[in-house]
Design an enzyme around this catalytic site. Structure first.
Site, PDB file in Angstrom:
ATOM      1  N   SER A  10       0.927  -1.171  -0.109  1.00 42.71           N
ATOM      2  CA  SER A  10       0.033  -0.039  -0.044  1.00 42.71           C
ATOM      3  C   SER A  10       0.800   1.318   0.101  1.00 42.71           C
ATOM      4  O   SER A  10       2.135   1.249   0.290  1.00 42.71           O
ATOM      5  CB  SER A  10      -0.940  -0.193   1.276  1.00 42.71           C
ATOM      6  OG  SER A  10       0.005  -0.151   2.387  1.00 42.71           O
ATOM      7  N   GLU A  12       0.927   5.566   0.999  1.00 45.43           N
ATOM      8  CA  GLU A  12       0.333   6.469   1.870  1.00 45.43           C
ATOM      9  C   GLU A  12       0.525   8.118   1.174  1.00 45.43           C
ATOM     10  O   GLU A  12       1.574   8.350   0.630  1.00 45.43           O
ATOM     11  CB  GLU A  12       0.881   6.542   3.248  1.00 45.43           C
ATOM     12  CG  GLU A  12       0.113   7.693   3.977  1.00 45.43           C
ATOM     13  CD  GLU A  12       0.614   7.338   5.562  1.00 45.43           C
ATOM     14  OE1 GLU A  12       0.537   6.460   6.081  1.00 45.43           O
ATOM     15  OE2 GLU A  12       0.908   8.264   6.103  1.00 45.43           O
ATOM     16  N   ASP A 103      -1.648  13.107  15.789  1.00 50.65           N
ATOM     17  CA  ASP A 103      -0.645  14.167  16.301  1.00 50.65           C
ATOM     18  C   ASP A 103      -1.641  15.425  16.582  1.00 50.65           C
ATOM     19  O   ASP A 103      -2.673  15.596  15.804  1.00 50.65           O
ATOM     20  CB  ASP A 103       0.368  14.371  15.558  1.00 50.65           C
ATOM     21  CG  ASP A 103       1.362  13.393  15.495  1.00 50.65           C
ATOM     22  OD1 ASP A 103       1.811  12.818  16.613  1.00 50.65           O
ATOM     23  OD2 ASP A 103       2.040  13.044  14.486  1.00 50.65           O
ATOM     24  N   PHE A 208      11.676  14.859  10.863  1.00 51.36           N
ATOM     25  CA  PHE A 208      10.511  13.870  11.121  1.00 51.36           C
ATOM     26  C   PHE A 208      10.924  12.714  12.272  1.00 51.36           C
ATOM     27  O   PHE A 208      10.240  12.459  12.931  1.00 51.36           O
ATOM     28  CB  PHE A 208      10.342  13.170   9.777  1.00 51.36           C
ATOM     29  CG  PHE A 208       9.454  13.730   8.668  1.00 51.36           C
ATOM     30  CD1 PHE A 208       8.629  14.881   9.019  1.00 51.36           C
ATOM     31  CD2 PHE A 208       9.766  13.718   7.383  1.00 51.36           C
ATOM     32  CE1 PHE A 208       7.947  15.687   7.975  1.00 51.36           C
ATOM     33  CE2 PHE A 208       9.186  14.030   6.303  1.00 51.36           C
ATOM     34  CZ  PHE A 208       8.379  15.259   6.824  1.00 51.36           C
ATOM     35  N   HIS A 258       3.980  -0.875   3.436  1.00 49.06           N
ATOM     36  CA  HIS A 258       3.325   0.476   3.309  1.00 49.06           C
ATOM     37  C   HIS A 258       4.337   1.682   3.018  1.00 49.06           C
ATOM     38  O   HIS A 258       4.924   1.801   4.059  1.00 49.06           O
ATOM     39  CB  HIS A 258       2.374   0.572   4.599  1.00 49.06           C
ATOM     40  CG  HIS A 258       1.549   1.745   4.687  1.00 49.06           C
ATOM     41  ND1 HIS A 258       0.165   1.877   3.920  1.00 49.06           N
ATOM     42  CD2 HIS A 258       1.665   3.067   5.309  1.00 49.06           C
ATOM     43  CE1 HIS A 258      -0.341   3.058   4.247  1.00 49.06           C
ATOM     44  NE2 HIS A 258       0.515   3.947   4.973  1.00 49.06           N
TER      45      HIS A 258
HETATM   46  P1  FAD Z   1      -2.283   5.427  20.603  1.00 50.74           P
HETATM   47  O1  FAD Z   1      -2.341   4.131  20.001  1.00 50.74           O
HETATM   48  O2  FAD Z   1      -3.685   6.014  21.005  1.00 50.74           O
HETATM   49  O3  FAD Z   1      -1.117   5.761  21.545  1.00 50.74           O
HETATM   50  C1  FAD Z   1      -0.583   7.141  21.667  1.00 50.74           C
HETATM   51  C2  FAD Z   1       0.135   6.979  23.010  1.00 50.74           C
HETATM   52  O4  FAD Z   1      -0.493   6.827  24.182  1.00 50.74           O
HETATM   53  C3  FAD Z   1       1.303   5.967  22.976  1.00 50.74           C
HETATM   54  O5  FAD Z   1       2.587   6.315  23.784  1.00 50.74           O
HETATM   55  C4  FAD Z   1       0.695   4.814  23.677  1.00 50.74           C
HETATM   56  O6  FAD Z   1       1.547   4.134  24.270  1.00 50.74           O
HETATM   57  C5  FAD Z   1      -0.093   5.682  24.745  1.00 50.74           C
HETATM   58  N1  FAD Z   1      -1.376   5.127  24.976  1.00 50.74           N
HETATM   59  C6  FAD Z   1      -2.176   4.322  24.558  1.00 50.74           C
HETATM   60  N2  FAD Z   1      -3.581   4.010  25.079  1.00 50.74           N
HETATM   61  C7  FAD Z   1      -3.090   4.417  26.319  1.00 50.74           C
HETATM   62  C8  FAD Z   1      -3.876   4.530  27.729  1.00 50.74           C
HETATM   63  N3  FAD Z   1      -5.156   3.859  27.474  1.00 50.74           N
HETATM   64  N4  FAD Z   1      -3.384   5.210  28.675  1.00 50.74           N
HETATM   65  C9  FAD Z   1      -2.225   5.527  28.700  1.00 50.74           C
HETATM   66  N5  FAD Z   1      -1.478   5.656  27.637  1.00 50.74           N
HETATM   67  C10 FAD Z   1      -2.042   5.107  26.465  1.00 50.74           C
HETATM   68  N6  FAD Z   1      -1.001  11.233  12.750  1.00 50.74           N
HETATM   69  C11 FAD Z   1      -1.901  12.106  12.103  1.00 50.74           C
HETATM   70  O7  FAD Z   1      -2.072  13.254  12.812  1.00 50.74           O
HETATM   71  N7  FAD Z   1      -2.685  11.844  11.115  1.00 50.74           N
HETATM   72  C12 FAD Z   1      -2.395  10.718  10.499  1.00 50.74           C
HETATM   73  O8  FAD Z   1      -3.151  10.500   9.568  1.00 50.74           O
HETATM   74  C13 FAD Z   1      -1.367   9.690  10.885  1.00 50.74           C
HETATM   75  N8  FAD Z   1      -1.170   8.594  10.224  1.00 50.74           N
HETATM   76  C14 FAD Z   1      -0.478   7.539  10.887  1.00 50.74           C
HETATM   77  C15 FAD Z   1      -0.125   6.380  10.154  1.00 50.74           C
HETATM   78  C16 FAD Z   1       0.845   5.472  10.699  1.00 50.74           C
HETATM   79  C17 FAD Z   1       0.741   4.014  10.113  1.00 50.74           C
HETATM   80  C18 FAD Z   1       1.524   5.731  11.664  1.00 50.74           C
HETATM   81  C19 FAD Z   1       2.554   4.748  12.443  1.00 50.74           C
HETATM   82  C20 FAD Z   1       1.455   7.053  12.360  1.00 50.74           C
HETATM   83  C21 FAD Z   1       0.563   7.866  11.970  1.00 50.74           C
HETATM   84  N9  FAD Z   1       0.184   8.998  12.490  1.00 50.74           N
HETATM   85  C22 FAD Z   1      -0.646  10.034  12.155  1.00 50.74           C
HETATM   86  C23 FAD Z   1       0.948   9.625  13.907  1.00 50.74           C
HETATM   87  C24 FAD Z   1       0.265   9.311  15.028  1.00 50.74           C
HETATM   88  O9  FAD Z   1      -0.713   9.857  14.972  1.00 50.74           O
HETATM   89  C25 FAD Z   1       1.180   9.483  16.126  1.00 50.74           C
HETATM   90  O10 FAD Z   1       2.148   8.711  16.319  1.00 50.74           O
HETATM   91  C26 FAD Z   1       0.289   9.694  17.580  1.00 50.74           C
HETATM   92  O11 FAD Z   1       1.157  10.293  18.426  1.00 50.74           O
HETATM   93  C27 FAD Z   1      -0.188   8.403  18.096  1.00 50.74           C
HETATM   94  O12 FAD Z   1      -1.151   7.925  17.443  1.00 50.74           O
HETATM   95  P2  FAD Z   1      -1.720   6.343  17.727  1.00 50.74           P
HETATM   96  O13 FAD Z   1      -2.926   6.145  16.949  1.00 50.74           O
HETATM   97  O14 FAD Z   1      -0.549   5.146  17.570  1.00 50.74           O
HETATM   98  O15 FAD Z   1      -2.003   6.415  19.320  1.00 50.74           O
END
Ligand code: FAD
Length: 280
Positions: A10, A12, A103, A208, A258
Protein backbone atom coordinates in the site's frame (compact mmCIF):
# COMPACT_ATOMS: atom_id res chain seq x y z
CA UNK A 1 -18.71 -6.72 5.45
CA UNK A 2 -15.10 -6.00 6.26
CA UNK A 3 -12.41 -7.03 3.83
CA UNK A 4 -10.78 -9.80 5.80
CA UNK A 5 -7.81 -10.68 3.65
CA UNK A 6 -4.64 -8.71 4.33
CA UNK A 7 -3.79 -6.29 1.62
CA UNK A 8 -0.09 -6.51 1.13
CA UNK A 9 1.34 -3.48 -0.59
CA UNK A 10 0.00 0.00 0.00
CA UNK A 11 0.96 3.65 -0.50
CA UNK A 12 0.23 6.66 1.69
CA UNK A 13 -0.53 10.25 0.64
CA UNK A 14 -1.17 13.38 2.65
CA UNK A 15 -3.81 15.89 1.54
CA UNK A 16 -2.12 18.88 -0.13
CA UNK A 17 -2.95 22.35 1.16
CA UNK A 18 -2.91 24.14 -2.20
CA UNK A 19 -4.57 23.69 -5.57
CA UNK A 20 -1.11 23.31 -7.11
CA UNK A 21 -0.25 20.55 -4.64
CA UNK A 22 -3.49 18.79 -5.47
CA UNK A 23 -2.82 18.95 -9.19
CA UNK A 24 0.64 17.45 -8.58
CA UNK A 25 -0.82 14.72 -6.39
CA UNK A 26 -3.32 13.81 -9.10
CA UNK A 27 -0.37 13.09 -11.41
CA UNK A 28 1.46 11.14 -8.69
CA UNK A 29 -1.69 9.11 -7.97
CA UNK A 30 -2.05 8.32 -11.65
CA UNK A 31 1.59 7.19 -11.87
CA UNK A 32 1.44 5.09 -8.71
CA UNK A 33 -1.92 3.55 -9.63
CA UNK A 34 -0.05 1.86 -12.51
CA UNK A 35 1.74 -0.23 -9.85
CA UNK A 36 -1.66 -1.61 -8.73
CA UNK A 37 -1.13 -1.20 -5.00
CA UNK A 38 -3.65 -3.02 -2.83
CA UNK A 39 -4.74 0.34 -1.46
CA UNK A 40 -3.80 3.99 -1.07
CA UNK A 41 -4.24 5.65 2.30
CA UNK A 42 -4.71 9.37 2.95
CA UNK A 43 -3.60 10.95 6.22
CA UNK A 44 -5.76 13.08 8.49
CA UNK A 45 -4.01 16.28 9.58
CA UNK A 46 -3.13 16.86 13.19
CA UNK A 47 -6.26 17.55 15.24
CA UNK A 48 -8.45 16.95 12.18
CA UNK A 49 -6.94 20.00 10.44
CA UNK A 50 -7.22 18.41 6.98
CA UNK A 51 -10.65 16.86 7.52
CA UNK A 52 -12.12 18.28 4.31
CA UNK A 53 -8.93 17.76 2.33
CA UNK A 54 -8.67 14.14 3.39
CA UNK A 55 -12.28 13.47 2.50
CA UNK A 56 -11.97 15.15 -0.91
CA UNK A 57 -8.87 13.23 -1.93
CA UNK A 58 -10.29 9.94 -0.66
CA UNK A 59 -13.57 10.35 -2.54
CA UNK A 60 -11.86 11.58 -5.71
CA UNK A 61 -9.42 8.67 -5.97
CA UNK A 62 -12.08 6.15 -4.95
CA UNK A 63 -14.28 7.48 -7.77
CA UNK A 64 -11.35 6.93 -10.14
CA UNK A 65 -11.36 3.25 -9.16
CA UNK A 66 -8.63 3.14 -6.50
CA UNK A 67 -9.09 1.30 -3.24
CA UNK A 68 -8.59 4.10 -0.69
CA UNK A 69 -8.34 3.96 3.10
CA UNK A 70 -8.89 7.27 4.90
CA UNK A 71 -6.96 7.90 8.12
CA UNK A 72 -9.19 9.08 10.92
CA UNK A 73 -8.79 10.40 14.46
CA UNK A 74 -11.04 12.08 17.00
CA UNK A 75 -8.65 15.03 17.17
CA UNK A 76 -10.75 17.97 18.29
CA UNK A 77 -13.75 16.58 16.41
CA UNK A 78 -16.97 15.65 18.17
CA UNK A 79 -18.55 12.23 17.86
CA UNK A 80 -21.25 13.45 15.47
CA UNK A 81 -18.64 14.60 12.96
CA UNK A 82 -16.87 11.28 13.12
CA UNK A 83 -20.21 9.50 12.63
CA UNK A 84 -20.94 11.69 9.60
CA UNK A 85 -17.53 10.91 8.09
CA UNK A 86 -18.04 7.19 8.63
CA UNK A 87 -21.41 7.40 6.89
CA UNK A 88 -19.93 9.36 3.96
CA UNK A 89 -17.14 6.83 3.51
CA UNK A 90 -19.50 3.91 3.79
CA UNK A 91 -21.83 5.36 1.15
CA UNK A 92 -18.84 5.88 -1.15
CA UNK A 93 -18.00 2.17 -0.91
CA UNK A 94 -14.95 2.66 1.30
CA UNK A 95 -14.35 -0.39 3.47
CA UNK A 96 -10.98 0.25 5.08
CA UNK A 97 -9.81 2.88 7.58
CA UNK A 98 -6.62 3.71 9.47
CA UNK A 99 -7.68 4.63 13.04
CA UNK A 100 -5.33 6.84 15.05
CA UNK A 101 -5.09 9.03 18.10
CA UNK A 102 -3.43 11.45 15.73
CA UNK A 103 -0.86 14.09 16.36
CA UNK A 104 -2.13 17.30 17.91
CA UNK A 105 -1.45 20.71 16.39
CA UNK A 106 1.25 22.43 18.44
CA UNK A 107 -0.16 24.44 21.33
CA UNK A 108 -3.61 22.85 21.02
CA UNK A 109 -5.49 22.21 24.23
CA UNK A 110 -7.45 19.28 22.87
CA UNK A 111 -8.26 16.29 25.02
CA UNK A 112 -6.39 13.26 23.74
CA UNK A 113 -8.56 10.30 22.93
CA UNK A 114 -6.57 7.16 22.39
CA UNK A 115 -6.78 5.20 19.18
CA UNK A 116 -8.27 2.20 21.03
CA UNK A 117 -11.27 4.42 21.89
CA UNK A 118 -11.71 5.28 18.21
CA UNK A 119 -11.53 1.62 17.18
CA UNK A 120 -14.23 0.84 19.77
CA UNK A 121 -16.32 3.75 18.50
CA UNK A 122 -16.06 2.67 14.85
CA UNK A 123 -16.99 -0.91 15.75
CA UNK A 124 -19.96 0.25 17.83
CA UNK A 125 -21.19 2.52 15.04
CA UNK A 126 -20.52 0.40 11.98
CA UNK A 127 -20.01 -3.17 13.19
CA UNK A 128 -17.76 -5.18 10.89
CA UNK A 129 -18.15 -2.94 7.86
CA UNK A 130 -14.62 -1.51 7.93
CA UNK A 131 -11.29 -3.27 7.92
CA UNK A 132 -9.46 -1.23 10.58
CA UNK A 133 -5.71 -0.64 10.52
CA UNK A 134 -3.96 0.86 13.54
CA UNK A 135 -0.45 2.23 14.08
CA UNK A 136 2.31 0.54 16.06
CA UNK A 137 5.91 1.34 16.90
CA UNK A 138 8.81 -1.14 16.65
CA UNK A 139 11.11 1.50 18.19
CA UNK A 140 8.43 2.57 20.76
CA UNK A 141 6.09 5.56 20.54
CA UNK A 142 7.86 8.74 21.77
CA UNK A 143 5.24 9.46 24.51
CA UNK A 144 5.50 5.96 25.87
CA UNK A 145 6.83 5.08 29.32
CA UNK A 146 8.16 1.71 28.24
CA UNK A 147 8.41 -0.81 25.43
CA UNK A 148 6.14 -3.14 27.36
CA UNK A 149 3.36 -0.62 28.08
CA UNK A 150 3.42 0.58 24.46
CA UNK A 151 2.77 -2.98 23.31
CA UNK A 152 0.07 -3.40 25.98
CA UNK A 153 -1.69 -0.33 24.57
CA UNK A 154 -1.22 -1.68 21.05
CA UNK A 155 -2.97 -4.85 22.25
CA UNK A 156 -5.89 -2.74 23.50
CA UNK A 157 -6.40 -1.56 19.93
CA UNK A 158 -6.36 -5.13 18.68
CA UNK A 159 -8.79 -6.23 21.40
CA UNK A 160 -11.06 -3.32 20.45
CA UNK A 161 -11.30 -4.75 16.92
CA UNK A 162 -8.31 -3.71 14.76
CA UNK A 163 -7.72 -6.10 11.85
CA UNK A 164 -4.13 -5.23 11.01
CA UNK A 165 -1.40 -2.74 11.89
CA UNK A 166 1.07 -0.53 10.06
CA UNK A 167 4.32 0.37 11.77
CA UNK A 168 6.09 3.67 12.15
CA UNK A 169 9.04 3.64 9.74
CA UNK A 170 12.44 2.35 10.80
CA UNK A 171 15.75 1.49 9.13
CA UNK A 172 16.70 -1.43 11.34
CA UNK A 173 15.04 -4.70 10.30
CA UNK A 174 15.91 -6.34 13.64
CA UNK A 175 13.80 -3.77 15.49
CA UNK A 176 10.82 -4.94 13.41
CA UNK A 177 11.41 -8.68 13.76
CA UNK A 178 12.00 -8.42 17.53
CA UNK A 179 8.86 -6.31 17.86
CA UNK A 180 6.72 -8.79 15.93
CA UNK A 181 8.03 -11.67 18.10
CA UNK A 182 7.34 -9.70 21.26
CA UNK A 183 3.81 -8.80 20.13
CA UNK A 184 3.08 -12.42 19.24
CA UNK A 185 4.29 -13.40 22.71
CA UNK A 186 1.72 -10.98 24.13
CA UNK A 187 -1.05 -12.60 22.11
CA UNK A 188 -1.23 -10.06 19.27
CA UNK A 189 -2.04 -12.11 16.21
CA UNK A 190 -2.97 -9.54 13.53
CA UNK A 191 -0.65 -8.84 10.55
CA UNK A 192 1.93 -6.15 11.33
CA UNK A 193 2.92 -4.44 8.08
CA UNK A 194 6.18 -2.44 8.06
CA UNK A 195 5.84 1.25 7.21
CA UNK A 196 8.59 2.23 4.77
CA UNK A 197 9.98 5.74 4.33
CA UNK A 198 11.98 6.28 1.13
CA UNK A 199 14.99 8.57 1.60
CA UNK A 200 14.75 11.66 -0.60
CA UNK A 201 15.70 14.60 1.62
CA UNK A 202 18.05 14.23 4.58
CA UNK A 203 17.04 17.41 6.44
CA UNK A 204 13.34 16.56 6.32
CA UNK A 205 13.96 12.96 7.26
CA UNK A 206 16.07 14.00 10.24
CA UNK A 207 13.38 16.36 11.45
CA UNK A 208 10.54 13.82 11.09
CA UNK A 209 12.61 11.15 12.74
CA UNK A 210 13.36 13.36 15.76
CA UNK A 211 9.65 14.10 16.14
CA UNK A 212 8.31 10.59 15.73
CA UNK A 213 11.04 8.65 17.50
CA UNK A 214 12.29 6.72 14.44
CA UNK A 215 16.02 6.07 14.58
CA UNK A 216 18.30 6.73 11.64
CA UNK A 217 21.33 4.56 12.40
CA UNK A 218 24.55 6.53 12.91
CA UNK A 219 26.31 4.98 9.93
CA UNK A 220 23.36 5.91 7.70
CA UNK A 221 23.27 9.52 9.01
CA UNK A 222 26.96 9.82 8.28
CA UNK A 223 26.60 8.49 4.74
CA UNK A 224 23.58 10.69 4.01
CA UNK A 225 25.35 13.79 5.30
CA UNK A 226 28.16 13.18 2.77
CA UNK A 227 25.80 13.81 -0.15
CA UNK A 228 25.37 17.47 0.82
CA UNK A 229 23.41 19.20 -1.95
CA UNK A 230 23.78 16.28 -4.39
CA UNK A 231 20.12 15.28 -4.13
CA UNK A 232 20.15 12.83 -7.06
CA UNK A 233 22.96 10.75 -5.56
CA UNK A 234 21.27 10.82 -2.16
CA UNK A 235 18.02 9.61 -3.71
CA UNK A 236 19.79 6.80 -5.62
CA UNK A 237 21.60 5.70 -2.46
CA UNK A 238 18.29 5.88 -0.55
CA UNK A 239 16.63 3.64 -3.15
CA UNK A 240 19.43 1.08 -2.76
CA UNK A 241 19.26 1.09 1.06
CA UNK A 242 15.47 0.98 1.28
CA UNK A 243 15.23 -1.75 -1.37
CA UNK A 244 17.63 -3.87 0.70
CA UNK A 245 15.65 -3.18 3.86
CA UNK A 246 12.35 -4.17 2.19
CA UNK A 247 13.94 -7.29 0.72
CA UNK A 248 15.14 -8.34 4.17
CA UNK A 249 11.71 -7.64 5.66
CA UNK A 250 9.84 -9.67 3.05
CA UNK A 251 12.41 -12.52 3.22
CA UNK A 252 11.96 -12.57 6.98
CA UNK A 253 8.18 -12.96 6.67
CA UNK A 254 6.76 -9.41 6.76
CA UNK A 255 3.14 -9.65 5.51
CA UNK A 256 3.41 -6.60 3.24
CA UNK A 257 4.84 -3.09 2.95
CA UNK A 258 3.21 0.32 3.38
CA UNK A 259 5.07 3.17 1.64
CA UNK A 260 5.04 6.71 3.04
CA UNK A 261 5.22 8.34 -0.38
CA UNK A 262 5.38 11.99 0.82
CA UNK A 263 3.31 12.60 -2.34
CA UNK A 264 6.25 11.70 -4.59
CA UNK A 265 6.25 8.82 -7.05
CA UNK A 266 9.91 8.40 -8.12
CA UNK A 267 11.53 6.49 -5.24
CA UNK A 268 8.44 4.42 -4.44
CA UNK A 269 8.19 3.31 -8.07
CA UNK A 270 11.87 2.34 -8.25
CA UNK A 271 11.81 0.42 -4.95
CA UNK A 272 8.54 -1.24 -5.94
CA UNK A 273 9.96 -2.36 -9.28
CA UNK A 274 13.29 -3.44 -7.77
CA UNK A 275 11.29 -5.79 -5.55
CA UNK A 276 8.83 -6.80 -8.34
CA UNK A 277 5.99 -6.11 -5.90
CA UNK A 278 3.36 -6.04 -8.63
CA UNK A 279 4.14 -9.73 -9.34
CA UNK A 280 4.10 -10.95 -5.73
P1 FAD B 1 -2.37 5.55 20.47
O1 FAD B 1 -2.37 4.13 20.09
O2 FAD B 1 -3.59 6.10 21.13
O3 FAD B 1 -1.10 5.77 21.43
C1 FAD B 1 -0.60 7.07 21.71
C2 FAD B 1 0.31 7.04 22.92
O4 FAD B 1 -0.46 6.84 24.09
C3 FAD B 1 1.34 5.90 22.93
O5 FAD B 1 2.47 6.39 23.63
C4 FAD B 1 0.67 4.81 23.74
O6 FAD B 1 1.60 3.95 24.36
C5 FAD B 1 -0.13 5.62 24.75
N1 FAD B 1 -1.41 5.02 25.14
C6 FAD B 1 -2.30 4.39 24.35
N2 FAD B 1 -3.39 4.04 25.04
C7 FAD B 1 -3.20 4.48 26.33
C8 FAD B 1 -3.96 4.44 27.51
N3 FAD B 1 -5.16 3.85 27.56
N4 FAD B 1 -3.45 5.01 28.64
C9 FAD B 1 -2.23 5.61 28.63
N5 FAD B 1 -1.46 5.67 27.52
C10 FAD B 1 -1.93 5.12 26.38
N6 FAD B 1 -0.91 11.29 12.70
C11 FAD B 1 -1.86 12.14 12.25
O7 FAD B 1 -2.09 13.20 12.87
N7 FAD B 1 -2.58 11.86 11.11
C12 FAD B 1 -2.41 10.70 10.42
O8 FAD B 1 -3.08 10.46 9.43
C13 FAD B 1 -1.42 9.77 10.88
N8 FAD B 1 -1.21 8.59 10.24
C14 FAD B 1 -0.32 7.68 10.77
C15 FAD B 1 -0.18 6.43 10.17
C16 FAD B 1 0.71 5.48 10.68
C17 FAD B 1 0.82 4.14 10.02
C18 FAD B 1 1.51 5.80 11.82
C19 FAD B 1 2.50 4.81 12.36
C20 FAD B 1 1.37 7.04 12.43
C21 FAD B 1 0.45 7.99 11.93
N9 FAD B 1 0.25 9.23 12.53
C22 FAD B 1 -0.68 10.12 12.05
C23 FAD B 1 1.02 9.60 13.73
C24 FAD B 1 0.24 9.20 14.99
O9 FAD B 1 -0.98 9.86 15.04
C25 FAD B 1 1.09 9.57 16.19
O10 FAD B 1 2.16 8.68 16.30
C26 FAD B 1 0.31 9.69 17.47
O11 FAD B 1 1.15 10.37 18.40
C27 FAD B 1 -0.12 8.35 18.07
O12 FAD B 1 -1.15 7.78 17.39
P2 FAD B 1 -1.65 6.29 17.73
O13 FAD B 1 -2.85 6.05 16.94
O14 FAD B 1 -0.53 5.33 17.63
O15 FAD B 1 -2.04 6.51 19.28
Amino acid sequence: MAVEETNKFSIEFYPPRTAEGEAKLDVVHEQLALLSPDFFSVTYGAGGSTKKGTQQIVLRYAALGSNVAPHLSFGGTDDEEVKALLATYREAGINRLVALRGDLPSGAAIHHRFASELVEFIRSETGDHFHIDVACYPETHPDSNSYESDVDYFKQKVDAGANSAITQYFYNADAYFRFVDYCQGKGIDIPIVPGVMPITNYENLSRFSNNCGAEIPRWLCNRLECFGSDKDSLRDFGIEIVTELCDALLDGGAPGLHFYSMNLSGSVTKIWNNLSLSDR
